[in-house]
Write a protein that holds these residues in place. Structure first.
Motif, PDB file in Angstrom:
ATOM      1  N   LEU A 101      41.082  33.339  43.867  1.00 54.00           N
ATOM      2  CA  LEU A 101      41.742  33.647  45.134  1.00 54.00           C
ATOM      3  C   LEU A 101      41.869  35.157  45.328  1.00 54.00           C
ATOM      4  O   LEU A 101      41.582  35.682  46.407  1.00 54.00           O
ATOM      5  N   SER A 102      42.281  35.859  44.288  1.00 54.51           N
ATOM      6  CA  SER A 102      42.424  37.319  44.372  1.00 54.51           C
ATOM      7  C   SER A 102      41.084  37.987  44.652  1.00 54.51           C
ATOM      8  O   SER A 102      41.004  38.938  45.433  1.00 54.51           O
ATOM      9  N   ARG A 103      40.027  37.502  44.016  1.00 49.47           N
ATOM     10  CA  ARG A 103      38.685  38.059  44.237  1.00 49.47           C
ATOM     11  C   ARG A 103      38.278  37.881  45.708  1.00 49.47           C
ATOM     12  O   ARG A 103      37.760  38.809  46.340  1.00 49.47           O
ATOM     13  N   GLU A 104      38.514  36.695  46.249  1.00 49.13           N
ATOM     14  CA  GLU A 104      38.174  36.437  47.651  1.00 49.13           C
ATOM     15  C   GLU A 104      39.010  37.313  48.578  1.00 49.13           C
ATOM     16  O   GLU A 104      38.487  37.896  49.541  1.00 49.13           O
ATOM     17  N   PHE A 105      40.311  37.410  48.290  1.00 49.69           N
ATOM     18  CA  PHE A 105      41.186  38.254  49.111  1.00 49.69           C
ATOM     19  C   PHE A 105      40.699  39.698  49.101  1.00 49.69           C
ATOM     20  O   PHE A 105      40.629  40.352  50.145  1.00 49.69           O
ATOM     21  N   MET A 106      40.373  40.213  47.913  1.00 44.60           N
ATOM     22  CA  MET A 106      39.931  41.609  47.815  1.00 44.60           C
ATOM     23  C   MET A 106      38.623  41.840  48.554  1.00 44.60           C
ATOM     24  O   MET A 106      38.421  42.888  49.153  1.00 44.60           O
ATOM     25  N   THR A 107      37.731  40.878  48.511  1.00 46.89           N
ATOM     26  CA  THR A 107      36.474  41.005  49.253  1.00 46.89           C
ATOM     27  C   THR A 107      36.766  41.127  50.743  1.00 46.89           C
ATOM     28  O   THR A 107      36.241  42.016  51.427  1.00 46.89           O
ATOM     29  N   GLY A 167      46.711  45.461  37.581  1.00 51.20           N
ATOM     30  CA  GLY A 167      46.915  45.372  36.148  1.00 51.20           C
ATOM     31  C   GLY A 167      46.796  43.944  35.674  1.00 51.20           C
ATOM     32  O   GLY A 167      46.974  43.006  36.435  1.00 51.20           O
ATOM     33  N   GLY A 168      46.460  43.783  34.422  1.00 52.08           N
ATOM     34  CA  GLY A 168      46.357  42.467  33.813  1.00 52.08           C
ATOM     35  C   GLY A 168      45.670  42.588  32.475  1.00 52.08           C
ATOM     36  O   GLY A 168      44.856  43.499  32.279  1.00 52.08           O
ATOM     37  N   SER A 169      45.979  41.689  31.562  1.00 52.29           N
ATOM     38  CA  SER A 169      45.434  41.786  30.208  1.00 52.29           C
ATOM     39  C   SER A 169      44.354  40.762  29.902  1.00 52.29           C
ATOM     40  O   SER A 169      43.694  40.862  28.873  1.00 52.29           O
ATOM     41  N   SER A 170      44.148  39.793  30.755  1.00 49.61           N
ATOM     42  CA  SER A 170      43.154  38.748  30.475  1.00 49.61           C
ATOM     43  C   SER A 170      41.746  39.239  30.804  1.00 49.61           C
ATOM     44  O   SER A 170      41.550  40.227  31.517  1.00 49.61           O
ATOM     45  N   GLU A 209      37.632  41.647  34.591  1.00 53.19           N
ATOM     46  CA  GLU A 209      36.462  41.424  35.438  1.00 53.19           C
ATOM     47  C   GLU A 209      36.785  41.698  36.906  1.00 53.19           C
ATOM     48  O   GLU A 209      35.999  42.330  37.608  1.00 53.19           O
ATOM     49  N   LEU A 210      37.943  41.218  37.365  1.00 53.75           N
ATOM     50  CA  LEU A 210      38.338  41.464  38.749  1.00 53.75           C
ATOM     51  C   LEU A 210      38.484  42.961  39.006  1.00 53.75           C
ATOM     52  O   LEU A 210      38.016  43.475  40.020  1.00 53.75           O
ATOM     53  N   CYS A 211      39.109  43.656  38.086  1.00 58.84           N
ATOM     54  CA  CYS A 211      39.281  45.102  38.242  1.00 58.84           C
ATOM     55  C   CYS A 211      37.930  45.792  38.341  1.00 58.84           C
ATOM     56  O   CYS A 211      37.710  46.618  39.217  1.00 58.84           O
ATOM     57  N   ALA A 212      37.028  45.450  37.437  1.00 53.98           N
ATOM     58  CA  ALA A 212      35.721  46.096  37.423  1.00 53.98           C
ATOM     59  C   ALA A 212      34.939  45.842  38.706  1.00 53.98           C
ATOM     60  O   ALA A 212      34.230  46.718  39.187  1.00 53.98           O
ATOM     61  N   GLU A 213      35.104  44.665  39.280  1.00 56.26           N
ATOM     62  CA  GLU A 213      34.362  44.307  40.484  1.00 56.26           C
ATOM     63  C   GLU A 213      34.988  44.840  41.766  1.00 56.26           C
ATOM     64  O   GLU A 213      34.278  45.171  42.706  1.00 56.26           O
ATOM     65  N   ALA A 263      36.592  49.028  27.502  1.00 55.23           N
ATOM     66  CA  ALA A 263      35.218  48.601  27.291  1.00 55.23           C
ATOM     67  C   ALA A 263      34.728  47.607  28.337  1.00 55.23           C
ATOM     68  O   ALA A 263      33.619  47.709  28.803  1.00 55.23           O
ATOM     69  N   VAL A 264      35.547  46.659  28.716  1.00 52.73           N
ATOM     70  CA  VAL A 264      35.080  45.631  29.636  1.00 52.73           C
ATOM     71  C   VAL A 264      34.724  46.223  31.000  1.00 52.73           C
ATOM     72  O   VAL A 264      33.611  46.074  31.457  1.00 52.73           O
ATOM     73  N   PRO A 265      35.626  46.958  31.647  1.00 50.55           N
ATOM     74  CA  PRO A 265      35.247  47.506  32.946  1.00 50.55           C
ATOM     75  C   PRO A 265      34.064  48.469  32.870  1.00 50.55           C
ATOM     76  O   PRO A 265      33.197  48.434  33.716  1.00 50.55           O
ATOM     77  N   GLN A 266      33.976  49.316  31.854  1.00 46.50           N
ATOM     78  CA  GLN A 266      32.870  50.263  31.755  1.00 46.50           C
ATOM     79  C   GLN A 266      31.547  49.528  31.602  1.00 46.50           C
ATOM     80  O   GLN A 266      30.541  49.918  32.176  1.00 46.50           O
ATOM     81  N   SER A 267      31.534  48.445  30.836  1.00 44.24           N
ATOM     82  CA  SER A 267      30.298  47.710  30.614  1.00 44.24           C
ATOM     83  C   SER A 267      29.817  47.017  31.879  1.00 44.24           C
ATOM     84  O   SER A 267      28.661  46.651  31.982  1.00 44.24           O
TER      85      SER A 267
END
Length: 143
Positions: free
Chosen positions: A41-47, A91-94, A99-103, A127-131
């Motif tokens: 839902l958050s991904r769709e909202f941000m798009t 923010g979030g630790s999962s 993935e949402l942050c990076a996208e 590491a995750v967002p940079q990758s």
């Protein structure tokens, strides 16, 4: 509303997306989605949010159909001052949060409750967002 607040503040608006954490608190707000569905839902909202604000500078509209949200002809008459849109914090630790942050987001926020957690959290947060070719920067120096 974000574009209006950005205009009223002279282009100083910052927005923090909160996907949610505590199930009891979310239920009190009427949100009963599972963790993974909240991130969908958050991904769709941000798009929708990003595309609508970004396209408003050129007077364009935006159509989107997702699993949770749908818009047809989304358009703003008055774009935000900041281009392409006011900065988004998150923010979030999962893994889903990273993935949402990076996208979709501009700045990753994190907190550290105890010093011993920092080394364990820091490499993952950076590491995750940079990758993924992240658009994210770290407001807390975790990268």
């Amino acid at each position: 509303m974000a574009a209006t607040l950005d205009r009223l503040s002279g282009g100083r608006l910052l927005v923090n997306l909160v996907t949610g954490g505590d199930s009891e608190e979310l239920a009190g707000d009427g949100l009963f989605l599972a963790h993974s569905k909240r991130y969908e839902l958050s991904r769709e909202f941000m798009t929708i949010y990003r595309e609508t604000l970004q396209r408003s500078h050129d007077g364009e509209s935006f159509d989107f159909e997702g699993e949770h949200l749908r818009v047809q002809g989304a358009k703003l008459l008055y774009p935000p001052i900041q281009r392409p849109y006011p900065p988004m914090f998150f923010g979030g630790s999962s893994e889903a949060a990273h993935e949402l942050c990076a996208e979709q987001l501009d700045t990753y926020l994190t907190w550290v409750n105890r010093r011993p957690r920092w080394p364990r959290k820091s490499p993952t947060s950076g590491a995750v967002p940079q990758s993924m070719g992240a658009r994210c920067s770290s407001a807390s120096g975790c990268t």
